[in-house]
Design a protein around this motif. Structure first.
Motif, PDB file in Angstrom:
ATOM      1  N   PRO A   1       0.705  -1.214  -0.026  1.00  0.00           N
ATOM      2  CA  PRO A   1       0.090   0.091   0.053  1.00  0.00           C
ATOM      3  C   PRO A   1       0.899   1.109   0.061  1.00  0.00           C
ATOM      4  O   PRO A   1       0.459   2.298  -0.610  1.00  0.00           O
ATOM      5  N   GLU A   2       2.068   1.024   0.605  1.00  0.00           N
ATOM      6  CA  GLU A   2       2.954   2.507   0.639  1.00  0.00           C
ATOM      7  C   GLU A   2       3.334   2.684  -0.740  1.00  0.00           C
ATOM      8  O   GLU A   2       3.754   3.843  -1.041  1.00  0.00           O
ATOM      9  N   ILE A   3       3.419   1.719  -1.670  1.00  0.00           N
ATOM     10  CA  ILE A   3       3.737   1.985  -3.034  1.00  0.00           C
ATOM     11  C   ILE A   3       2.941   2.570  -3.451  1.00  0.00           C
ATOM     12  O   ILE A   3       3.227   3.888  -4.592  1.00  0.00           O
ATOM     13  N   ILE A   4       1.520   2.286  -3.599  1.00  0.00           N
ATOM     14  CA  ILE A   4       0.431   2.998  -4.072  1.00  0.00           C
ATOM     15  C   ILE A   4       0.324   4.458  -3.450  1.00  0.00           C
ATOM     16  O   ILE A   4       0.087   5.468  -4.391  1.00  0.00           O
ATOM     17  N   ASP A   5       0.415   4.596  -2.217  1.00  0.00           N
ATOM     18  CA  ASP A   5       0.640   5.887  -1.483  1.00  0.00           C
ATOM     19  C   ASP A   5       1.629   6.827  -2.297  1.00  0.00           C
ATOM     20  O   ASP A   5       1.457   7.927  -2.867  1.00  0.00           O
ATOM     21  N   LEU A   6       2.884   6.292  -2.598  1.00  0.00           N
ATOM     22  CA  LEU A   6       4.049   7.302  -3.431  1.00  0.00           C
ATOM     23  C   LEU A   6       3.433   7.573  -4.514  1.00  0.00           C
ATOM     24  O   LEU A   6       3.562   8.788  -5.172  1.00  0.00           O
ATOM     25  N   ILE A   7       2.664   6.653  -5.326  1.00  0.00           N
ATOM     26  CA  ILE A   7       2.237   6.703  -6.668  1.00  0.00           C
ATOM     27  C   ILE A   7       0.965   7.804  -6.654  1.00  0.00           C
ATOM     28  O   ILE A   7       1.320   8.823  -7.690  1.00  0.00           O
ATOM     29  N   GLN A   8       0.202   7.820  -5.900  1.00  0.00           N
ATOM     30  CA  GLN A   8      -0.855   8.874  -5.602  1.00  0.00           C
ATOM     31  C   GLN A   8       0.016  10.372  -5.342  1.00  0.00           C
ATOM     32  O   GLN A   8      -0.645  11.247  -6.115  1.00  0.00           O
ATOM     33  N   TYR A   9       0.811  10.355  -4.396  1.00  0.00           N
ATOM     34  CA  TYR A   9       1.569  11.608  -4.304  1.00  0.00           C
ATOM     35  C   TYR A   9       2.213  11.916  -5.607  1.00  0.00           C
ATOM     36  O   TYR A   9       2.138  13.066  -5.876  1.00  0.00           O
ATOM     37  N   LEU A  10       2.809  10.929  -6.294  1.00  0.00           N
ATOM     38  CA  LEU A  10       3.640  11.557  -7.731  1.00  0.00           C
ATOM     39  C   LEU A  10       2.554  12.172  -8.632  1.00  0.00           C
ATOM     40  O   LEU A  10       2.679  12.990  -9.359  1.00  0.00           O
ATOM     41  N   ARG A  11       1.570  11.250  -8.856  1.00  0.00           N
ATOM     42  CA  ARG A  11       0.238  11.851  -9.701  1.00  0.00           C
ATOM     43  C   ARG A  11      -0.222  13.057  -9.552  1.00  0.00           C
ATOM     44  O   ARG A  11      -0.376  14.132 -10.110  1.00  0.00           O
ATOM     45  N   LEU A  12      -0.391  13.395  -8.206  1.00  0.00           N
ATOM     46  CA  LEU A  12      -0.899  14.826  -7.722  1.00  0.00           C
ATOM     47  C   LEU A  12       0.128  15.929  -7.976  1.00  0.00           C
ATOM     48  O   LEU A  12      -0.197  16.741  -8.227  1.00  0.00           O
TER      49      LEU A  12
END
Ligand code: EPZ
Length: 419
Positions: A191-202
């Protein structure tokens, strides 16, 4: 060195608020190297590893300021440094995740090998071989890694031999500003990888996730800072649930929205606890003696998490029956076994297998925290033990748990920090 003094036997009963995820905030802080302007990070846990990451960011040229207890502001008006000295690299095991962003931003990066730790040798072959495929030339000598990408980082097709969390993060952070597209197969899916991806997308990154979890990253020319709240810490949740389970108590943990609590509640239910998961909270009720779990094999997400292994072993050391662990992620993640046996547990290790014969009672004594989650296991065992336990080397615990002694005291534990 500070110590925890724990008088065992109190039931853990009440409600606590869950901290933000250590393993989310650390890669997101390194991602701030890539963004221009201001990033505001909410639900940021107060941890020594976060301060260590902040010192690396400051060294690289960013400005860091705490907005309030759990908000951190990173201002990036340009990266003025591309070397990370050994004194900073050594402070935090996972500092290697600054390699990708610094190379991407500066075209070169020198840092020292973070080196092994209590969990065994921490090789970087997957990180470095992947970055080489992206046009980075890398030399390793005398414990230092020198990287350069004079022609810039190029997108590439990469298949990971093992879904390494850190390597996935480094590749992501190198790919988001790269020239062209990167296809990353067999990435880590935590889930922490998805969190990083969400931040980068933002921040403006172009990252798609396909059905089979392959990551497709299209390089963009610029990323801008943003405001982002990190997900809660699932391993901290497991730790506090274990405190209630170990003492026959009942605990509600709030602020769990964003993590799949059922994935780890299942293990507590197998031990005979009642667990109720809501949208933003989880409630566990223990009670009679815990039951053993015949087989627990650590696997990449969504399998049984390696970070849960030591905590579950402390719990199962007082369960009824025999539990068998198989540690498949790290080479030597049983450093906590000696301390548990010193407290009266009956655990035998055969390579990556650990056989736990449940005993009726543990007894307080002097023990050392061997690593972050091994230290958490010591706390769980001491809460259930008869008598007083002194836990030293608690700096390991402070790396990943925010105010753990205050939180546990607020729900009935008798635990004090002594410097
Ligand atoms: C992350 O470590 C976590 N740390 C660890 O949490 C967690 O245990 C681990 O992932 C597995 O889930 C952070 O996120 C800061 P890996 P990481 O690369 O990235 C081998 C905690 O308690 N490997 O997935 O270092 C490696 O030796 C910490 O919060 C290679 O062989 O984990 C290990 O055996 C502990 N070559 C296995 O893969 C490489 O190039 C998993 O490592 C990289 C890794």
């Amino acid at each position: 060195m500070s110590r925890f003094i724990v008088h065992g036997g109190n039931k853990i009963n009440g409600e606590i608020k869950l901290q933000g995820a250590k393993n989310s905030i650390l890669p997101i802080l390194s991602a701030a190297v890539l963004t221009d302007g201001e990033t505001v990070l909410r639900n940021c846990p107060e941890l020594s590893d976060v301060y260590a990451a902040g010192r690396i960011l400051t060294h690289l040229g960013c400005k860091i300021k705490k907005e309030n207890n759990n908000s951190l502001v990173v201002v990036n008006n340009g990266i003025s440094e591309n070397t990370i000295p050994d004194r900073l690299m050594r402070e935090m095991r996972s500092s290697i995740i600054f390699l990708g962003p610094v190379i991407s931003r500066c075209g070169e990066c020198s840092l020292s090998f973070p080196g092994g730790c209590q969990l065994g040798p921490r090789p970087l072959d997957i990180h470095l071989n992947s970055l080489r495929k992206m046009g980075v030339s890398i030399s390793e000598e005398h414990g230092n890694i020198r990287c350069s990408a004079p022609a810039g980082i190029k997108g590439a097709k990469i298949i990971l031999p093992f879904p390494s969390v850190g390597a996935t993060e480094n590749i992501l952070l190198a790919a988001v500003l790269a020239e062209g597209e990167t296809e990353l197969r067999n990435p880590a899916r935590e889930p922490e990888i998805i969190d990083l991806i969400q931040y980068l997308r933002l921040c403006g990154a172009k990252i798609d996730i396909s059905e089979d979890s392959t990551l497709n990253i299209k390089g963009v020319s610029k990323l801008s800072g943003c405001e982002y709240s990190v997900i809660p810490d699932r391993i901290a949740a497991v730790t506090y649930m274990a405190a209630a389970a170990a003492t026959g108590g009942a605990l509600k943990i709030t602020d769990t929205a964003g993590i799949d609590t059922e994935l780890f509640s299942v293990y507590f239910e197998q031990m005979g606890c009642s667990v109720y998961t809501g949208n933003d909270s989880i409630y566990i009720k223990s009670g009679k003696r815990l039951k053993a779990i015949k087989s627990l094999k650590t696997m990449p997400y969504p399998g049984f998490p390696t970070d849960m292994q030591a905590i579950m072993m402390a719990l199962l050391s007082i369960a009824e029956g025999t539990s068998v662990f198989e540690e498949n992620i790290f080479e030597s993640r049983y450093k906590h076994v000696d301390a548990l046996n010193k407290m009266g547990a009956d655990i035998k290790v055969y390579g990556k297998i650990a056989v736990v014969e449940g005993v009726k009672k543990l007894y307080g004594t002097e023990v050392e925290a061997t690593d972050l989650r091994g230290g958490a296991a010591m706390i769980i065992a001491s809460l259930a033990a008869e008598g007083t336990t002194v836990i030293s080397n608690i700096n390991h615990i402070d790396r990943g748990y925010e105010n753990i002694e205050y939180l546990l005291s607020s729900v009935g534990a008798d635990i004090k920090r002594k410097s």
